[in-house]
Write an enzyme that holds these catalytic residues in place. Sequence first.
Site, mmCIF file in Angstrom:
data_model
loop_
_atom_site.group_PDB
_atom_site.id
_atom_site.type_symbol
_atom_site.label_atom_id
_atom_site.label_comp_id
_atom_site.label_asym_id
_atom_site.label_seq_id
_atom_site.Cartn_x
_atom_site.Cartn_y
_atom_site.Cartn_z
ATOM 1 N N HIS A 12 2.652 41.804 14.474
ATOM 2 C CA HIS A 12 1.432 42.111 14.245
ATOM 3 C C HIS A 12 1.166 43.533 14.266
ATOM 4 O O HIS A 12 0.428 44.166 13.423
ATOM 5 C CB HIS A 12 0.343 41.226 14.613
ATOM 6 C CG HIS A 12 0.480 39.904 14.470
ATOM 7 N ND1 HIS A 12 -0.335 39.331 13.436
ATOM 8 C CD2 HIS A 12 0.646 38.773 15.188
ATOM 9 C CE1 HIS A 12 -0.114 38.130 13.340
ATOM 10 N NE2 HIS A 12 0.598 37.614 14.363
ATOM 11 N N LYS A 13 1.604 43.902 15.418
ATOM 12 C CA LYS A 13 1.344 45.352 15.812
ATOM 13 C C LYS A 13 2.257 46.276 14.687
ATOM 14 O O LYS A 13 1.624 47.107 14.387
ATOM 15 C CB LYS A 13 2.013 45.677 17.165
ATOM 16 C CG LYS A 13 1.204 45.162 18.447
ATOM 17 C CD LYS A 13 1.656 45.693 19.677
ATOM 18 C CE LYS A 13 0.792 44.981 20.710
ATOM 19 N NZ LYS A 13 1.025 45.532 22.160
ATOM 20 N N ASP A 69 0.741 49.762 24.432
ATOM 21 C CA ASP A 69 0.184 48.661 25.589
ATOM 22 C C ASP A 69 -1.295 48.788 25.257
ATOM 23 O O ASP A 69 -1.673 50.013 25.068
ATOM 24 C CB ASP A 69 0.711 49.104 26.884
ATOM 25 C CG ASP A 69 0.616 47.693 27.658
ATOM 26 O OD1 ASP A 69 0.847 46.670 26.944
ATOM 27 O OD2 ASP A 69 0.132 47.766 28.862
ATOM 28 N N TYR A 151 -6.813 38.437 20.967
ATOM 29 C CA TYR A 151 -8.161 38.156 21.131
ATOM 30 C C TYR A 151 -9.246 38.637 19.764
ATOM 31 O O TYR A 151 -10.297 38.704 20.060
ATOM 32 C CB TYR A 151 -8.702 39.037 22.267
ATOM 33 C CG TYR A 151 -8.034 39.007 23.622
ATOM 34 C CD1 TYR A 151 -8.596 37.892 24.308
ATOM 35 C CD2 TYR A 151 -7.056 39.365 24.141
ATOM 36 C CE1 TYR A 151 -8.204 37.599 25.755
ATOM 37 C CE2 TYR A 151 -6.404 39.094 25.226
ATOM 38 C CZ TYR A 151 -6.939 38.199 26.212
ATOM 39 O OH TYR A 151 -6.275 38.009 27.377
ATOM 40 N N LYS A 172 -10.027 46.041 9.913
ATOM 41 C CA LYS A 172 -9.253 46.368 11.241
ATOM 42 C C LYS A 172 -8.456 47.668 11.239
ATOM 43 O O LYS A 172 -8.505 48.423 12.274
ATOM 44 C CB LYS A 172 -8.532 45.273 11.924
ATOM 45 C CG LYS A 172 -7.967 45.271 13.374
ATOM 46 C CD LYS A 172 -7.276 44.047 13.915
ATOM 47 C CE LYS A 172 -6.900 44.506 15.390
ATOM 48 N NZ LYS A 172 -5.734 43.745 15.751
ATOM 49 N N HIS A 177 -8.701 50.404 17.584
ATOM 50 C CA HIS A 177 -8.222 51.147 18.791
ATOM 51 C C HIS A 177 -6.816 51.622 18.270
ATOM 52 O O HIS A 177 -6.382 52.823 18.656
ATOM 53 C CB HIS A 177 -8.129 50.113 19.935
ATOM 54 C CG HIS A 177 -7.884 48.816 19.643
ATOM 55 N ND1 HIS A 177 -8.407 48.095 18.993
ATOM 56 C CD2 HIS A 177 -6.488 48.071 19.832
ATOM 57 C CE1 HIS A 177 -7.891 46.918 18.690
ATOM 58 N NE2 HIS A 177 -6.737 46.867 19.273
HETATM 59 P P1 IMP Z 1 0.278 43.861 24.733
HETATM 60 O O1 IMP Z 1 -0.187 45.456 24.343
HETATM 61 O O2 IMP Z 1 1.233 43.265 23.847
HETATM 62 O O3 IMP Z 1 0.691 43.760 26.264
HETATM 63 O O4 IMP Z 1 -0.834 42.901 24.461
HETATM 64 C C1 IMP Z 1 -2.103 42.691 25.554
HETATM 65 C C2 IMP Z 1 -2.821 41.390 25.236
HETATM 66 O O5 IMP Z 1 -4.032 41.787 24.314
HETATM 67 C C3 IMP Z 1 -2.020 40.350 24.225
HETATM 68 O O6 IMP Z 1 -2.829 39.046 24.687
HETATM 69 C C4 IMP Z 1 -2.151 40.544 23.010
HETATM 70 O O7 IMP Z 1 -2.230 39.577 21.946
HETATM 71 C C5 IMP Z 1 -3.782 41.328 23.064
HETATM 72 N N1 IMP Z 1 -3.833 42.281 21.986
HETATM 73 C C6 IMP Z 1 -3.074 43.318 21.851
HETATM 74 N N2 IMP Z 1 -3.758 44.193 20.970
HETATM 75 C C7 IMP Z 1 -4.726 43.259 20.407
HETATM 76 C C8 IMP Z 1 -5.453 43.556 19.129
HETATM 77 O O8 IMP Z 1 -5.394 44.569 18.669
HETATM 78 N N3 IMP Z 1 -6.312 42.674 18.873
HETATM 79 C C9 IMP Z 1 -6.423 41.350 19.929
HETATM 80 N N4 IMP Z 1 -5.687 41.273 20.822
HETATM 81 C C10 IMP Z 1 -4.754 42.176 21.391
#
Ligand code: IMP
Length: 196
Positions: A12-13, A69, A151, A172, A177
């Site tokens: 997704h990222k 992150d 989220y 989005k 962010h």
């Molecule tokens: P990480 O950056 O992969 O460690 O993500 C941290 C948490 O935030 C995970 O539960 C992701 O699913 C959530 N997260 C990261 N980016 C987003 C976003 O853009 N939208 C919603 N949730 C996110």
Amino acid sequence: MRKIIFASNNQHKADEIRKVMGEGFDIITLKEAGIEIDIPEPHNTLEENAREKSMVIHKMTGLDCFSEDTGLEVDALFGAPGVRSARYAGDLASAEDNIRKLLMEMRGMTNRAARFRTVISLVLDGQEFLFEGSCEGAICEVASGTDGFGYDPVFVPEHHDKTFASLGLEVKSAISHRKIAVDKMVHFLKHIENNH
Ligand code: IMP
């Protein structure tokens, strides 16, 4: 075209980042690079976790790479879940588990203000550069929408009345962010390219 590894296993990222970066950059995910690794996120800040991921992959491949992150910071929860967003409801928690816990913790709270904050760590020729982006918004009371991930079903960005998951990837990708942090990195990379 500049080739950069995106040090993440989150498709997704990668999709969001490719959409924001557009043509001109060859972004390769870990999977596409044939690298199978689950990089730990042991630190207490987004910056340190992002650095850990980009440095591990840089040391492994010797190639330019970046990682990011992201944390969700809720004012009424004093910044939680923050850097622990992925493991908010436990080490093996799913997105649904995390959302359930968040909505429980916030039950009855009127201050719903929150933000997503993304930190990117870019490693070029062994040197690290950091970029940050954040998106203000609010946590709604009931999850809605099917797009996005994490989220997104409970986060309503400022100036909108629907969640990221309901607004969809087009919206989005224009305001998030991640978009803000990636734009800063692209600006930096273009500047470097033009001065080569
Ligand atoms: P990480 O950056 O992969 O460690 O993500 C941290 C948490 O935030 C995970 O539960 C992701 O699913 C959530 N997260 C990261 N980016 C987003 C976003 O853009 N939208 C919603 N949730 C996110």
